[in-house]
Design a protein around this motif. Sequence first.
Motif, PDB file in Angstrom:
ATOM      1  N   ARG A 189       0.842  -1.197   0.000  1.00 43.75           N
ATOM      2  CA  ARG A 189       0.000   0.000   0.000  1.00 43.75           C
ATOM      3  C   ARG A 189       0.878   1.248   0.000  1.00 43.75           C
ATOM      4  N   LYS A 190       1.926   1.226   0.801  1.00 43.51           N
ATOM      5  CA  LYS A 190       2.875   2.345   0.825  1.00 43.51           C
ATOM      6  C   LYS A 190       3.539   2.509  -0.544  1.00 43.51           C
ATOM      7  N   PHE A 191       3.933   1.398  -1.119  1.00 41.79           N
ATOM      8  CA  PHE A 191       4.634   1.398  -2.408  1.00 41.79           C
ATOM      9  C   PHE A 191       3.751   2.008  -3.493  1.00 41.79           C
ATOM     10  N   ILE A 192       2.522   1.548  -3.569  1.00 47.92           N
ATOM     11  CA  ILE A 192       1.595   2.025  -4.607  1.00 47.92           C
ATOM     12  C   ILE A 192       1.269   3.500  -4.415  1.00 47.92           C
ATOM     13  N   ASP A 193       1.071   3.904  -3.159  1.00 48.54           N
ATOM     14  CA  ASP A 193       0.748   5.306  -2.875  1.00 48.54           C
ATOM     15  C   ASP A 193       1.925   6.228  -3.173  1.00 48.54           C
ATOM     16  N   GLN A 194       3.144   5.756  -2.894  1.00 48.45           N
ATOM     17  CA  GLN A 194       4.339   6.577  -3.088  1.00 48.45           C
ATOM     18  C   GLN A 194       4.681   6.758  -4.559  1.00 48.45           C
ATOM     19  N   TYR A 195       4.316   5.751  -5.384  1.00 48.59           N
ATOM     20  CA  TYR A 195       4.669   5.792  -6.804  1.00 48.59           C
ATOM     21  C   TYR A 195       3.399   5.624  -7.652  1.00 48.59           C
ATOM     22  N   PRO A 196       2.513   6.620  -7.629  1.00 47.17           N
ATOM     23  CA  PRO A 196       1.229   6.499  -8.353  1.00 47.17           C
ATOM     24  C   PRO A 196       1.386   6.444  -9.863  1.00 47.17           C
ATOM     25  N   HIS A 197       2.545   6.890 -10.386  1.00 49.57           N
ATOM     26  CA  HIS A 197       2.774   6.860 -11.837  1.00 49.57           C
ATOM     27  C   HIS A 197       3.224   5.490 -12.316  1.00 49.57           C
ATOM     28  N   CYS A 198       3.533   4.580 -11.376  1.00 52.94           N
ATOM     29  CA  CYS A 198       4.014   3.242 -11.747  1.00 52.94           C
ATOM     30  C   CYS A 198       2.846   2.276 -11.922  1.00 52.94           C
ATOM     31  N   GLN A 199       3.105   1.221 -12.679  1.00 50.67           N
ATOM     32  CA  GLN A 199       2.108   0.185 -12.922  1.00 50.67           C
ATOM     33  C   GLN A 199       2.607  -1.104 -12.276  1.00 50.67           C
ATOM     34  N   PHE A 200       1.694  -1.857 -11.676  1.00 49.94           N
ATOM     35  CA  PHE A 200       2.069  -3.023 -10.890  1.00 49.94           C
ATOM     36  C   PHE A 200       1.416  -4.283 -11.444  1.00 49.94           C
TER      37      PHE A 200
END
Length: 349
Positions: free
Chosen positions: A204-215
Amino acid sequence: MNILVIRFRQMGDAILATSLLNTLRHNFPEAQIHFVLNEQIAPLFEGHPSIDRIITFSEKVRHNLFLYLKKVWQTVHQTHYDVIIDMRSTNNTQLFALFSPRTPFRIGLKRWYTRLAFNHFITPNNDRSIVEHDVRFAEPLNAIKPIQYIQRFTLHVSDEEKEVIGNYLQQQGIDISKPIMLINPTAKLASKIWNEERMVWVLRKFIDQYPHCQFIFNYAPGQEADNARRIYEKLGKPRQVFIDVQARSSRELAAMSGYISFFFGNEGGARHIMHAGGCPSLVICAPESKKVVWIPKTGIPAEGIAPSDFASSEELATMSREEQYALIKQEPVWQMLKKFVSLLDLRKR
């Protein structure tokens, strides 16, 4: 010169063993190099420039003594091998060397029961990188010429395969010009799965910190898929996570590595595929997985976080496996992840 390399076991072990194959190819470019593998993982190694022939053993053959003996005998008598390298050196695998006593170089691990099979021995060492260990199997060949060691494990996929997987990603709505993160939120073996709630917190931290990235979540059908989807739901089904994007095989995953900017999650075979494809990685290691062994330094950024980072070997010896795993808290993982990612160029690789 004909060289036979035996490397049964899991996919990750076989990928790492390509460092030895690359060493052999570099030093003996005209040699015929044959690689013995479990049938189910063999497709991943097709077309590898350091392999001339893949010899596969099915589960049926491996677990039937008569069929196994027959195929081992046929393998070493259909081709005269100048070198046989048995990377496992078990009671079963040493039969390749025992059935070929005239092979000049029969190389295996130094164990009490291998004295008759081999004439050149490698001393096992569990405190060095597995890649350093693997390339040492070429040491006896210094008798032929000075050996240059290639501590790099690799895979090969065609440009067509890369194009196909790239088109697939775009069809699924992924922008291949932007950073793509491959996440291993779970694992095939339950013993290699870090605490799920802590994984959710970090992701959750990772996704929130890097909103321009795709997972993209990496998982296999069955229990892994159930685990991955449960984590996806706990995260609130974020739009940046493409839960249905999947590589249908390990070979497709290798082709996908060319589009992945970074790999994070539980340590396992998928990380080895990404590393072989040049993808940086940070993984969480199970208590029995030594970082120095399973995360070799090959020039590709690769780090791990393990219980040994938080307690001495003496302290770990007094703990249960569960207590050791519990030493890996969510905040240190997040801090290491954030630091690691900040050092990468997350533009299109």
